[in-house]
Motif scaffolding. Structure first.
Motif, mmCIF file in Angstrom:
data_model
loop_
_atom_site.group_PDB
_atom_site.id
_atom_site.type_symbol
_atom_site.label_atom_id
_atom_site.label_comp_id
_atom_site.label_asym_id
_atom_site.label_seq_id
_atom_site.Cartn_x
_atom_site.Cartn_y
_atom_site.Cartn_z
ATOM 1 N N LYS A 100 0.834 -1.209 0.000
ATOM 2 C CA LYS A 100 0.000 0.000 0.000
ATOM 3 C C LYS A 100 0.867 1.257 0.000
ATOM 4 C CE LYS A 100 -3.975 -1.946 2.452
ATOM 5 N NZ LYS A 100 -4.756 -1.898 3.697
ATOM 6 N N ALA A 101 1.940 1.239 0.772
ATOM 7 C CA ALA A 101 2.804 2.422 0.886
ATOM 8 C C ALA A 101 3.513 2.729 -0.430
ATOM 9 C CB ALA A 101 3.818 2.229 2.009
ATOM 10 N N ARG A 102 3.688 1.720 -1.286
ATOM 11 C CA ARG A 102 4.311 1.948 -2.592
ATOM 12 C C ARG A 102 3.301 2.336 -3.666
ATOM 13 N NH1 ARG A 102 7.644 -2.609 -1.160
ATOM 14 N NH2 ARG A 102 6.172 -3.958 -2.231
ATOM 15 N N ASP A 103 2.014 2.220 -3.362
ATOM 16 C CA ASP A 103 0.954 2.558 -4.314
ATOM 17 C C ASP A 103 0.761 4.077 -4.307
ATOM 18 O OD1 ASP A 103 -1.435 3.026 -5.672
ATOM 19 O OD2 ASP A 103 -2.471 1.319 -4.769
ATOM 20 N N SER A 104 1.351 4.753 -5.283
ATOM 21 C CA SER A 104 1.352 6.218 -5.275
ATOM 22 C C SER A 104 -0.058 6.802 -5.332
ATOM 23 C CB SER A 104 2.213 6.772 -6.409
ATOM 24 O OG SER A 104 1.707 6.360 -7.660
ATOM 25 N N ALA A 105 -0.985 6.161 -6.025
ATOM 26 C CA ALA A 105 -2.358 6.669 -6.086
ATOM 27 C C ALA A 105 -3.021 6.576 -4.711
ATOM 28 C CB ALA A 105 -3.167 5.894 -7.116
ATOM 29 N N ARG A 106 -2.784 5.468 -4.020
ATOM 30 C CA ARG A 106 -3.370 5.292 -2.678
ATOM 31 C C ARG A 106 -2.775 6.313 -1.700
ATOM 32 N NH1 ARG A 106 -5.519 0.278 -0.110
ATOM 33 N NH2 ARG A 106 -5.087 -0.582 -2.163
ATOM 34 N N VAL A 107 -1.469 6.501 -1.748
ATOM 35 C CA VAL A 107 -0.816 7.472 -0.862
ATOM 36 C C VAL A 107 -1.297 8.883 -1.195
ATOM 37 C CG1 VAL A 107 1.401 8.495 -0.203
ATOM 38 C CG2 VAL A 107 1.198 6.014 -0.436
ATOM 39 N N TYR A 108 -1.426 9.194 -2.474
ATOM 40 C CA TYR A 108 -1.919 10.511 -2.889
ATOM 41 C C TYR A 108 -3.328 10.764 -2.349
ATOM 42 C CZ TYR A 108 -3.547 14.326 -5.821
ATOM 43 O OH TYR A 108 -4.074 15.507 -6.258
ATOM 44 N N ASP A 109 -4.234 9.791 -2.537
ATOM 45 C CA ASP A 109 -5.606 9.941 -2.042
ATOM 46 C C ASP A 109 -5.628 10.124 -0.526
ATOM 47 O OD1 ASP A 109 -6.620 9.720 -4.598
ATOM 48 O OD2 ASP A 109 -7.225 7.618 -4.376
ATOM 49 N N GLY A 134 5.736 11.130 2.446
ATOM 50 C CA GLY A 134 5.741 12.405 1.735
ATOM 51 C C GLY A 134 4.441 13.170 1.828
ATOM 52 N N ILE A 135 3.722 12.989 2.937
ATOM 53 C CA ILE A 135 2.463 13.712 3.121
ATOM 54 C C ILE A 135 2.644 14.808 4.162
ATOM 55 C CG2 ILE A 135 1.047 11.770 2.349
ATOM 56 C CD1 ILE A 135 0.478 11.128 5.270
ATOM 57 N N ALA A 136 1.634 15.650 4.294
ATOM 58 C CA ALA A 136 1.706 16.831 5.149
ATOM 59 C C ALA A 136 2.009 16.493 6.602
ATOM 60 C CB ALA A 136 0.383 17.599 5.079
ATOM 61 N N ARG A 137 2.681 17.439 7.234
ATOM 62 C CA ARG A 137 2.945 17.364 8.670
ATOM 63 C C ARG A 137 2.082 18.399 9.365
ATOM 64 N NH1 ARG A 137 9.164 18.028 9.637
ATOM 65 N NH2 ARG A 137 8.287 18.162 11.712
ATOM 66 N N PRO A 138 1.663 18.128 10.600
ATOM 67 C CA PRO A 138 0.869 19.122 11.327
ATOM 68 C C PRO A 138 1.642 20.429 11.498
ATOM 69 C CG PRO A 138 0.848 17.021 12.473
ATOM 70 C CD PRO A 138 1.864 16.919 11.376
ATOM 71 N N THR A 139 0.937 21.527 11.406
ATOM 72 C CA THR A 139 1.571 22.831 11.593
ATOM 73 C C THR A 139 1.305 23.399 12.979
ATOM 74 O OG1 THR A 139 -0.340 23.947 10.618
ATOM 75 C CG2 THR A 139 1.487 23.399 9.138
ATOM 76 N N ILE A 140 0.564 22.672 13.797
ATOM 77 C CA ILE A 140 0.335 23.120 15.177
ATOM 78 C C ILE A 140 1.485 22.616 16.039
ATOM 79 C CG2 ILE A 140 -2.177 23.096 14.908
ATOM 80 C CD1 ILE A 140 -1.994 20.549 16.842
ATOM 81 N N PRO A 141 1.738 23.279 17.168
ATOM 82 C CA PRO A 141 2.769 22.777 18.078
ATOM 83 C C PRO A 141 2.340 21.408 18.646
ATOM 84 C CG PRO A 141 2.083 25.003 18.689
ATOM 85 C CD PRO A 141 1.155 24.523 17.624
#
Length: 108
Positions: A36-45, A96-103
């Protein structure tokens, strides 16, 4: 930005917390399955949903936390969520997905 309140605090905070905890678990599941982690479409979604939650619901929770408007139970869950987000940060970075921007750490 003030939320509607009921007798149990700000309306929707419990649902926000539930959604974020569910996605933290989904992130763990996605990152733990190498196929699953290598499935770029799944990670993107997943990354789109994750990013929307972080920029919407998490920011909303941080706002109410900062204003002291969470109930004691909500506050405890929010602190647990921050701990969970700290724990999964390396997984988010690896995917490679977003990280929280809150402390995520307590300010002393």
């Amino acid at each position: 930005m003030t939320g509607e309140r009921d007798n149990n605090g700000v309306v929707g905070v419990g649902a926000d917390l539930d959604s974020l905890f569910a996605e933290v678990e989904a992130l763990r599941e996605l990152a733990s399955d190498s196929d699953k982690a290598r499935d770029s479409a799944r990670v993107y979604d997943f990354g789109i949903r994750w990013g929307a939650l972080l920029s919407g619901r998490l920011q909303r929770l941080a706002h109410y936390h900062h204003r002291g408007e969470l109930t004691p139970h909500e506050q405890a869950r929010y602190e647990k969520l921050r701990t969970e987000l700290r724990d999964v940060q390396p997984l988010a970075e690896r995917l490679g997905i977003a990280r929280p921007t809150i402390p995520l750490e307590d300010r002393r």
